[in-house]
Design a protein around this motif. Structure first.
Motif, PDB file in Angstrom:
ATOM      1  N   LEU A 322       0.830  -1.200   0.000  1.00 15.00           N
ATOM      2  CA  LEU A 322       0.000   0.000   0.000  1.00 15.00           C
ATOM      3  C   LEU A 322       0.870   1.258   0.000  1.00 15.00           C
ATOM      4  N   ASN A 323       1.876   1.292   0.851  1.00 13.92           N
ATOM      5  CA  ASN A 323       2.758   2.452   0.918  1.00 13.92           C
ATOM      6  C   ASN A 323       3.519   2.649  -0.390  1.00 13.92           C
ATOM      7  N   GLN A 324       3.922   1.536  -0.992  1.00 20.22           N
ATOM      8  CA  GLN A 324       4.639   1.603  -2.267  1.00 20.22           C
ATOM      9  C   GLN A 324       3.725   2.162  -3.366  1.00 20.22           C
ATOM     10  N   ASP A 325       2.493   1.676  -3.412  1.00 21.27           N
ATOM     11  CA  ASP A 325       1.546   2.153  -4.419  1.00 21.27           C
ATOM     12  C   ASP A 325       1.153   3.607  -4.181  1.00 21.27           C
ATOM     13  N   ARG A 326       1.054   4.001  -2.921  1.00 24.75           N
ATOM     14  CA  ARG A 326       0.733   5.392  -2.610  1.00 24.75           C
ATOM     15  C   ARG A 326       1.815   6.321  -3.152  1.00 24.75           C
ATOM     16  N   GLN A 327       3.053   5.958  -2.928  1.00 26.04           N
ATOM     17  CA  GLN A 327       4.160   6.780  -3.424  1.00 26.04           C
ATOM     18  C   GLN A 327       4.193   6.805  -4.951  1.00 26.04           C
ATOM     19  N   TYR A 328       3.894   5.675  -5.563  1.00 25.22           N
ATOM     20  CA  TYR A 328       3.856   5.601  -7.029  1.00 25.22           C
ATOM     21  C   TYR A 328       2.748   6.508  -7.568  1.00 25.22           C
ATOM     22  N   PHE A 329       1.577   6.458  -6.928  1.00 25.46           N
ATOM     23  CA  PHE A 329       0.446   7.293  -7.338  1.00 25.46           C
ATOM     24  C   PHE A 329       0.804   8.776  -7.214  1.00 25.46           C
ATOM     25  N   LEU A 330       1.370   9.159  -6.093  1.00 22.33           N
ATOM     26  CA  LEU A 330       1.716  10.566  -5.867  1.00 22.33           C
ATOM     27  C   LEU A 330       2.710  11.070  -6.919  1.00 22.33           C
ATOM     28  N   LYS A 331       3.695  10.254  -7.210  1.00 25.12           N
ATOM     29  CA  LYS A 331       4.711  10.650  -8.184  1.00 25.12           C
ATOM     30  C   LYS A 331       4.122  10.746  -9.589  1.00 25.12           C
ATOM     31  N   LYS A 332       3.310   9.757  -9.969  1.00 25.01           N
ATOM     32  CA  LYS A 332       2.769   9.719 -11.327  1.00 25.01           C
ATOM     33  C   LYS A 332       1.753  10.836 -11.557  1.00 25.01           C
ATOM     34  N   MET A 333       0.979  11.179 -10.521  1.00 24.37           N
ATOM     35  CA  MET A 333      -0.009  12.246 -10.653  1.00 24.37           C
ATOM     36  C   MET A 333       0.579  13.619 -10.340  1.00 24.37           C
ATOM     37  N   GLY A 334       1.798  13.658  -9.782  1.00 23.78           N
ATOM     38  CA  GLY A 334       2.406  14.937  -9.429  1.00 23.78           C
ATOM     39  C   GLY A 334       1.780  15.568  -8.204  1.00 23.78           C
ATOM     40  N   TRP A 335       1.314  14.714  -7.273  1.00 26.25           N
ATOM     41  CA  TRP A 335       0.673  15.197  -6.051  1.00 26.25           C
ATOM     42  C   TRP A 335       1.653  15.149  -4.888  1.00 26.25           C
ATOM     43  N   THR A 336       1.316  15.913  -3.851  1.00 29.32           N
ATOM     44  CA  THR A 336       1.981  15.777  -2.560  1.00 29.32           C
ATOM     45  C   THR A 336       1.079  14.957  -1.645  1.00 29.32           C
ATOM     46  N   GLN A 337       1.635  14.501  -0.526  1.00 25.50           N
ATOM     47  CA  GLN A 337       0.832  13.781   0.451  1.00 25.50           C
ATOM     48  C   GLN A 337      -0.294  14.673   0.974  1.00 25.50           C
ATOM     49  N   ALA A 338      -0.021  15.964   1.108  1.00 23.89           N
ATOM     50  CA  ALA A 338      -1.042  16.907   1.591  1.00 23.89           C
ATOM     51  C   ALA A 338      -2.202  17.009   0.600  1.00 23.89           C
ATOM     52  N   GLN A 339      -1.903  16.995  -0.692  1.00 27.48           N
ATOM     53  CA  GLN A 339      -2.970  17.041  -1.694  1.00 27.48           C
ATOM     54  C   GLN A 339      -3.838  15.795  -1.626  1.00 27.48           C
ATOM     55  N   LEU A 340      -3.205  14.656  -1.410  1.00 27.55           N
ATOM     56  CA  LEU A 340      -3.965  13.412  -1.280  1.00 27.55           C
ATOM     57  C   LEU A 340      -4.880  13.479  -0.060  1.00 27.55           C
ATOM     58  N   GLU A 341      -4.367  13.960   1.047  1.00 27.93           N
ATOM     59  CA  GLU A 341      -5.171  14.064   2.264  1.00 27.93           C
ATOM     60  C   GLU A 341      -6.327  15.043   2.090  1.00 27.93           C
ATOM     61  N   THR A 342      -6.082  16.151   1.369  1.00 26.66           N
ATOM     62  CA  THR A 342      -7.151  17.116   1.098  1.00 26.66           C
ATOM     63  C   THR A 342      -8.242  16.487   0.247  1.00 26.66           C
ATOM     64  N   TYR A 343      -7.825  15.738  -0.771  1.00 30.16           N
ATOM     65  CA  TYR A 343      -8.790  15.044  -1.642  1.00 30.16           C
ATOM     66  C   TYR A 343      -9.633  14.057  -0.827  1.00 30.16           C
ATOM     67  N   ILE A 344      -8.990  13.266  -0.009  1.00 27.04           N
ATOM     68  CA  ILE A 344      -9.703  12.277   0.804  1.00 27.04           C
ATOM     69  C   ILE A 344     -10.712  12.955   1.729  1.00 27.04           C
ATOM     70  N   ALA A 345     -10.350  14.120   2.265  1.00 26.73           N
ATOM     71  CA  ALA A 345     -11.202  14.790   3.255  1.00 26.73           C
ATOM     72  C   ALA A 345     -12.427  15.462   2.640  1.00 26.73           C
ATOM     73  N   ARG A 346     -12.372  15.784   1.346  1.00 27.04           N
ATOM     74  CA  ARG A 346     -13.521  16.457   0.732  1.00 27.04           C
ATOM     75  C   ARG A 346     -14.689  15.495   0.580  1.00 27.04           C
ATOM     76  N   PRO A 347     -15.918  15.977   0.694  1.00 31.08           N
ATOM     77  CA  PRO A 347     -17.080  15.095   0.545  1.00 31.08           C
ATOM     78  C   PRO A 347     -17.265  14.666  -0.908  1.00 31.08           C
ATOM     79  N   PRO A 348     -17.767  13.458  -1.134  1.00 28.09           N
ATOM     80  CA  PRO A 348     -18.023  12.992  -2.497  1.00 28.09           C
ATOM     81  C   PRO A 348     -19.133  13.806  -3.171  1.00 28.09           C
TER      82      PRO A 348
END
Length: 377
Positions: A322-348
């Motif tokens: 999971l951690n490996q895939d998370r890092q791969y996703f962040l790098k490929k999408m050009g996101w930071t961990q903070a951007q991922l957390e912001t996305y997760i926190a927003r309502p669908p």
């Protein structure tokens, strides 16, 4: 609602967290009840009946493909179901063109499985490689829109590529790995979106990243009906016409074709793995293992206790993966961990908040159903 307070179906493993679930007097849920009733003609067919139906289909495919380079299309993802369809097609004497849609997220394992398979079987492979900057921009738009079904992009493009290749070679049959025994349980409302909703893709892409569909292979409601009823191209769930036990099939693929398995269904794509194993459960509260494993339990292909035990862990092979895939996703999408957390926190946000073909699709399918009912009288 924690796991201890959830009511779990007495027959499969769907539970009271699933939308619109109901339980009968003995504790069986409406999802597996509907599945067993609707797919009884497939699940209960004897081997002889399946064999006759399969022979009739093979004869039809060969007849329609006479004089052509190929006689059918088989879409391959690297997963067990589509891989087995390709194997059986060759064994049955068909001349398939294997079609793969590469959206930039293929795992190395999936690529190796596909390569080993087509080389061993001696079939041609057409791979459509999507333009990554355009696809990435569309993905970003879907994330910005906070809609659930980011996989609509892959599924829509995959369907489009398969239909387009069938039309190119004048073929009438798309032999698919979709099947009742492993995926016939109805998808809960709100767990995905209409896979032929090209307008939704266009609208979200335009609104959030100003991305037009320039090279993206897409298919909408009218496109589908044109392929199906004007060009006469059929999407056939061929695995329903043969005995299909996933455990036995996987063993044969491993022994004969060097196939290496994935831990869960559709995990041949790195993004699908991350989407189903992390984004869906974390942002949307959806664990699709309940549906996938529940179907196997209801159809008698998996022990219920084993499926429930699988659900106790995270929907990932390991925390390290999971951690490996998370890092791969962040790098490929050009996101930071903070951007991922912001996305997760927003309502669908629901897909139909944005322009959609959903009403057109419903109208077209209802009309078709009514016409078929009139013809059968």
């Amino acid at each position: 609602m924690n796991q201890k307070t959830k009511q779990i179906c007495a027959r499969c493993i769907m539970d009271s967290s699933v939308p619109n679930i109901q339980f009968d007097s003995v504790g069986n849920c409406n999802y597996c009840t509907d599945f067993l009733e609707r797919c009884a003609h497939v699940l209960d067919d004897t081997s002889d009946v399946k064999a006759k139906k399969l022979q009739a289909l093979v004869a039809e495919v060969k007849r329609a493909g006479q004089g052509k380079r190929y006689d059918c299309i088989v879409g391959v993802s690297g997963g067990v179901d589509s891989s087995w369809v390709l194997v059986r097609c060759v064994e049955l004497g068909l001349r398939p063109l294997a079609v793969h849609m590469d959206n930039g997220w293929n795992s190395e394992l999936a690529q190796n499985n596909i390569a080993n398979l087509v080389q061993t079987l001696g079939v041609d492979l057409y791979t459509h490689v999507i333009d990554w900057p355009e696809y990435k921009a569309l993905m970003q738009a879907f994330f910005d829109a906070d809609v659930l079904d980011v996989e609509l992009l892959y599924d829509n493009a995959m369907a489009a590529v398969n239909y387009q290749q069938a039309a190119k070679f004048g073929l009438k049959h798309l032999l698919a790995g979709t099947n009742s025994a492993t995926e016939g349980m109805p998808m809960p409302k709100g767990w995905n979106w209409n896979k032929f909703d090209k307008r939704n893709i266009q609208a979200i892409g335009k609104r959030f990243t100003n991305t037009a569909l320039r090279t993206f292979p897409s298919i909408g409601t009218l496109d589908f009906f044109r392929f199906r009823f004007i060009k006469g191209i059929r999407w056939v769930s061929v695995l329903d016409l043969m005995p299909y036990n996933k455990t036995a099939v996987l063993k044969e693929l491993q022994e004969k074709y060097g196939y290496k398995p994935y831990p869960y269904k559709h995990y041949e794509s790195i993004f699908t793995r991350f989407y189903q194993g992390y984004l869906l459960p974390t942002k949307f509260g959806i664990d699709k293992r309940k549906l996938h494993l529940g179907t196997l339990v209801a159809s008698g292909q998996m022990d219920r206790a084993v499926a429930l035990r699988d659900l106790e862990g995270i929907p990932y092979p390991s925390e390290a993966q999971l951690n490996q895939d998370r890092q791969y996703f962040l790098k490929k999408m050009g996101w930071t961990q903070a951007q991922l957390e912001t996305y997760i926190a927003r309502p669908p946000i629901a897909h139909d908040v944005y322009p959609s073909e959903d009403k057109l699709w419903d109208f077209a399918t209802r009309t078709l159903k009514a016409l078929r009912s009139l013809r059968s009288r």
